[in-house]
Design an enzyme around this catalytic site. Structure first.
Site, PDB file in Angstrom:
ATOM      1  CB  ALA A  17      -0.932  -0.003   1.213  1.00  0.00           C
ATOM      2  NE  ARG A  23      -2.198   3.826 -12.746  1.00  0.00           N
ATOM      3  CZ  ARG A  23      -2.078   2.499 -12.830  1.00  0.00           C
ATOM      4  NH1 ARG A  23      -2.611   1.852 -13.845  1.00  0.00           N
ATOM      5  NH2 ARG A  23      -1.418   1.822 -11.906  1.00  0.00           N
ATOM      6  CD  GLN A  83       8.163   0.421  -1.596  1.00  0.00           C
ATOM      7  OE1 GLN A  83       6.971   0.705  -1.584  1.00  0.00           O
ATOM      8  NE2 GLN A  83       8.760  -0.178  -2.599  1.00  0.00           N
ATOM      9  CG  ASP A 113      -4.639  -1.409  -6.409  1.00  0.00           C
ATOM     10  OD1 ASP A 113      -4.373  -2.605  -6.209  1.00  0.00           O
ATOM     11  OD2 ASP A 113      -4.241  -0.776  -7.399  1.00  0.00           O
ATOM     12  CG  ASN A 238      -4.896   0.865 -11.117  1.00  0.00           C
ATOM     13  OD1 ASN A 238      -4.184   0.682 -10.137  1.00  0.00           O
ATOM     14  ND2 ASN A 238      -5.225  -0.108 -11.941  1.00  0.00           N
ATOM     15  CG  ASN A 387     -48.811  18.485  19.748  1.00  0.00           C
ATOM     16  OD1 ASN A 387     -48.725  17.601  18.908  1.00  0.00           O
ATOM     17  ND2 ASN A 387     -48.913  19.755  19.429  1.00  0.00           N
ATOM     18  NE  ARG A 450     -50.635  35.752  23.738  1.00  0.00           N
ATOM     19  CZ  ARG A 450     -51.415  34.737  23.416  1.00  0.00           C
ATOM     20  NH1 ARG A 450     -50.913  33.685  22.800  1.00  0.00           N
ATOM     21  NH2 ARG A 450     -52.697  34.767  23.720  1.00  0.00           N
TER      22      ARG A 450
HETATM   23  C1  UD1 Z   1      -0.068  -4.780 -10.507  1.00  0.00           C
HETATM   24  C2  UD1 Z   1       0.678  -5.976 -11.065  1.00  0.00           C
HETATM   25  C3  UD1 Z   1      -0.080  -6.524 -12.257  1.00  0.00           C
HETATM   26  C4  UD1 Z   1      -1.476  -6.890 -11.864  1.00  0.00           C
HETATM   27  C5  UD1 Z   1      -2.192  -5.711 -11.191  1.00  0.00           C
HETATM   28  C6  UD1 Z   1      -3.499  -6.163 -10.602  1.00  0.00           C
HETATM   29  C7  UD1 Z   1       3.031  -5.524 -10.599  1.00  0.00           C
HETATM   30  C8  UD1 Z   1       4.333  -5.170 -11.192  1.00  0.00           C
HETATM   31  N1  UD1 Z   1       2.008  -5.597 -11.443  1.00  0.00           N
HETATM   32  O1  UD1 Z   1      -0.089  -3.778 -11.497  1.00  0.00           O
HETATM   33  O2  UD1 Z   1       0.567  -7.667 -12.784  1.00  0.00           O
HETATM   34  O3  UD1 Z   1      -2.206  -7.339 -12.978  1.00  0.00           O
HETATM   35  O4  UD1 Z   1      -1.380  -5.176 -10.124  1.00  0.00           O
HETATM   36  O5  UD1 Z   1      -4.252  -5.087 -10.158  1.00  0.00           O
HETATM   37  O6  UD1 Z   1       2.944  -5.755  -9.410  1.00  0.00           O
HETATM   38  N2  UD1 Z   1       3.207  -0.663  -4.454  1.00  0.00           N
HETATM   39  C9  UD1 Z   1       4.017  -0.421  -3.376  1.00  0.00           C
HETATM   40  N3  UD1 Z   1       5.257   0.076  -3.602  1.00  0.00           N
HETATM   41  C10 UD1 Z   1       5.741   0.330  -4.836  1.00  0.00           C
HETATM   42  C11 UD1 Z   1       4.891   0.094  -5.940  1.00  0.00           C
HETATM   43  C12 UD1 Z   1       3.635  -0.418  -5.723  1.00  0.00           C
HETATM   44  O7  UD1 Z   1       3.624  -0.637  -2.243  1.00  0.00           O
HETATM   45  O8  UD1 Z   1       6.892   0.773  -4.938  1.00  0.00           O
HETATM   46  C13 UD1 Z   1       1.874  -1.206  -4.233  1.00  0.00           C
HETATM   47  C14 UD1 Z   1       0.776  -0.267  -4.684  1.00  0.00           C
HETATM   48  O9  UD1 Z   1       0.365   0.585  -3.608  1.00  0.00           O
HETATM   49  C15 UD1 Z   1      -0.337  -1.217  -5.112  1.00  0.00           C
HETATM   50  C16 UD1 Z   1       0.406  -2.479  -5.508  1.00  0.00           C
HETATM   51  O10 UD1 Z   1       1.712  -2.373  -4.987  1.00  0.00           O
HETATM   52  O11 UD1 Z   1      -1.219  -1.535  -4.058  1.00  0.00           O
HETATM   53  C17 UD1 Z   1       0.454  -2.659  -7.018  1.00  0.00           C
HETATM   54  O12 UD1 Z   1       0.998  -1.493  -7.604  1.00  0.00           O
HETATM   55  P1  UD1 Z   1       0.303  -0.791  -8.832  1.00  0.00           P
HETATM   56  O13 UD1 Z   1       1.127   0.336  -9.264  1.00  0.00           O
HETATM   57  O14 UD1 Z   1      -1.123  -0.530  -8.553  1.00  0.00           O
HETATM   58  O15 UD1 Z   1       0.443  -1.970  -9.913  1.00  0.00           O
HETATM   59  P2  UD1 Z   1      -0.401  -2.223 -11.208  1.00  0.00           P
HETATM   60  O16 UD1 Z   1       0.186  -1.446 -12.320  1.00  0.00           O
HETATM   61  O17 UD1 Z   1      -1.828  -2.040 -10.925  1.00  0.00           O
HETATM   62 CA    CA Z   2      -3.065  -1.431  -9.271  1.00  0.00          CA
END
Ligand code: UD1
Ligand code: CA
Length: 493
Positions: A17, A23, A83, A113, A238, A387, A450
């Site tokens: 997360a 986006r 992170q 998500d 997203n 009332n 009154r």
């Molecule tokens: C990701 C998957 C994809 C899958 C899709 C499903 C990867 C590379 N790709 O794509 O194969 O089909 O989810 O919805 O994982 N996050 C972190 N730290 C980071 C980057 C991301 O915690 O540095 C977390 C985000 O908050 C998110 C999750 O990892 O909850 C996935 O990242 P996101 O950028 O949403 O990946 P997608 O492009 O949706």
């Molecule tokens: Ca995603």
């Protein structure tokens, strides 16, 4: 009897997360956006809750303070892990595992998500993982439109070989409609080993969690894919259009469940019910209703049309029409609205009525008592069978502090009263219309506060001569004189 499967023994749930959620174009971190009365993060955590994992780790980064605060409120037992830089989902997973070094056994990794994920889908994935003896099992789904998602690459025998992100995929791979749901179960040790080797040689220059699958395959480890029953359950979120779509889907799910259980939902298209709400069978929800938070609606109640209830309890057989209610208790058989605003601390006892253009706050209305029209009732206790006249204001605020008004049982207060708190009207007392009540009215007394009325005879004819009013007054006076003469000649039977 249904055999209850024992909860699968899962060492940790890791929720990714930390992503910015670019986006979404929002100042709010993506996982804190809400649908159905819960954050996305809350939905994911509740889908994983039945696993009863020993550790719950949530990787935070973008909007960290807000996410941590929210997490502390909804899942105080969960461990937020930072992170620092968002270097990809693989990096996020590695950071999470580093924070719990003693882990051993299966770990659920899930994107933050995925708000439509169901507990049974997660449990089935863990069961499939165990049954196959895999090092890693990925949740997949067949979708009509795989745009933007990672594709599941299988070999000729149907074995999962790799996950390829769309932006890195060949045309042939892009045609694949089986996608990565972003939910994985992996053996902790295998995950650690493979995550350490994930590179960033891809279109985004990020460390992809999805790459661990091909790495494990290359190591000769067992990997697999488990298809979700309903692809809708695994859709990510997203941007705001997807958020609206997921919200609609979730709401349809909630309404379906209510209707199956015996609730009448007249217009599902305009009815929005949070996942945290309970509605008993044989309640009726009219069009244009939102039920939110801890709202409860009892059997036989009719809510709506056009009402919003937040953290409000509606008793058996009550009716709520075009009302906005927050933190209110509406007793059995109570009638609310049309056009009422019930604010926190409102308690309406059985059979009470709060009618048209009435606002209440921190107010108790006793059994069978009525506040039918155009009134403000703030900081008040009203007894039973009383009332309150139309257009009454409970004057609770002196500009500095709030004060309380008490009205007894079976009182009859006049229209257009002001009760200047603190003040008490006793049981069975009356007050005269138009009174400003500033001192207590004893039980059974009539409170009149009154100015006495004075009529200045002939004022209009003298001061507004020639006007329509003067002409009407003169005509009435003439007719009155004639009528008065007439009545003297009338004979009663
Ligand atoms: C990701 C998957 C994809 C899958 C899709 C499903 C990867 C590379 N790709 O794509 O194969 O089909 O989810 O919805 O994982 N996050 C972190 N730290 C980071 C980057 C991301 O915690 O540095 C977390 C985000 O908050 C998110 C999750 O990892 O909850 C996935 O990242 P996101 O950028 O949403 O990946 P997608 O492009 O949706
Ligand atoms: Ca995603």
């Amino acid at each position: 009897m249904i055999d209850q499967q024992p909860a699968p023994d899962v060492a940790a749930v890791v929720v990714l997360a930390a992503g910015q959620g670019t986006r979404m174009k929002s100042a709010t971190p993506k996982v804190l956006h809400t649908l159905g009365g819960r954050s996305m993060l809350g939905h994911v955590l509740s889908a994983a809750a039945p696993l009863a994992a020993r550790h719950t780790v949530v990787v935070v980064g973008a909007g960290r303070a807000a996410v941590e605060e929210h997490l502390a409120a909804i899942a105080p037992g969960a461990l937020p892990v930072l992170q620092e830089e968002q270097r990809g989902s693989g990096h996020a997973a590695a950071v999470a595992l580093d924070a719990v070094p003693d882990l051993d056994g299966p770990v659920l990794l899930v994107n933050g998500d995925a708000p439509l994920l169901r507990p049974e889908t997660v449990t089935a994935l863990v069961d499939a993982h165990r049954a196959a003896g895999n090092a890693l099992t990925v949740l997949t789904a067949e979708v009509d439109d795989p745009t933007g998602l990672g594709r599941i690459v299988r070999d000729g025998a149907g074995a999962v070989r790799a996950i390829v992100e769309e932006r890195d995929a060949t045309d042939e791979q892009r045609a694949i409609r089986e996608i990565n749901a972003g939910v994985y179960v992996g053996d902790a040790a295998a995950l650690r080993r493979s995550l350490a080797r994930v590179g960033a040689d891809n279109d985004q220059g990020e460390q992809y969690l999805t790459d661990v699958l091909a790495l494990l395959v290359a190591d000769g480890e067992r990997v697999g894919g488990a298809r979700a029953g309903d692809p809708v359950d695994v859709l990510g979120c997203n941007d705001r259009r997807e958020l609206a779509a997921r919200r609609r889907t979730l709401n349809d799910r909630v309404l379906d469940e209510l209707m199956r259980s015996g609730v009448t939902v007249v217009d599902p298209a305009t009815t929005w019910v949070d996942v945290t709400v309970t509605v008993e069978p044989d309640a009726v929800i009219e069009p244009g209703v939102q039920l939110q938070g801890t709202t409860r609606v009892a059997t036989g109640a009719v809510v709506g049309p056009d009402s919003t209830l937040v953290d409000t309890a509606v008793g058996e057989g009550a009716g709520v029409v075009r009302a906005h209610c927050v933190g209110a208790e509406i007793g059995p058989g109570v009638s609310v609205g049309p056009f009422a605003y019930l604010r926190p601390g409102t308690r309406l006892h059985a059979g009470a009525k709060v009618g048209t253009f009435v606002e209440t706050k921190n107010a108790e209305v006793g059994e069978g008592s009525k506040v039918p029209h155009l009134s403000y009732v703030g900081d008040a206790t009203i007894g039973r069978g009383t009332n309150i006249g139309a257009a009454t204001v409970f004057v609770n605020y002196d500009g500095v502090a709030k004060h309380h008004t008490t009205i007894g049982d079976h009182a009859r207060t006049g229209a257009d009263n002001m009760f200047v708190a603190p003040v008490t009207v006793g049981d069975g007392a009356y007050t005269a219309a138009g009174s400003v009540i500033t001192t207590d009215v004893p039980p059974g007394a009539m409170g009149i506060a009154r100015a006495a009325q004075r009529n200045v005879a002939g004022w209009v004819s003298r001061r507004r001569p020639g006007t329509a009013a003067a002409q009407a007054a003169d005509a009435a006076q003439d007719a009155g004189a004639a009528g008065a003469a007439d009545t003297r000649t009338q004979v009663s039977e």
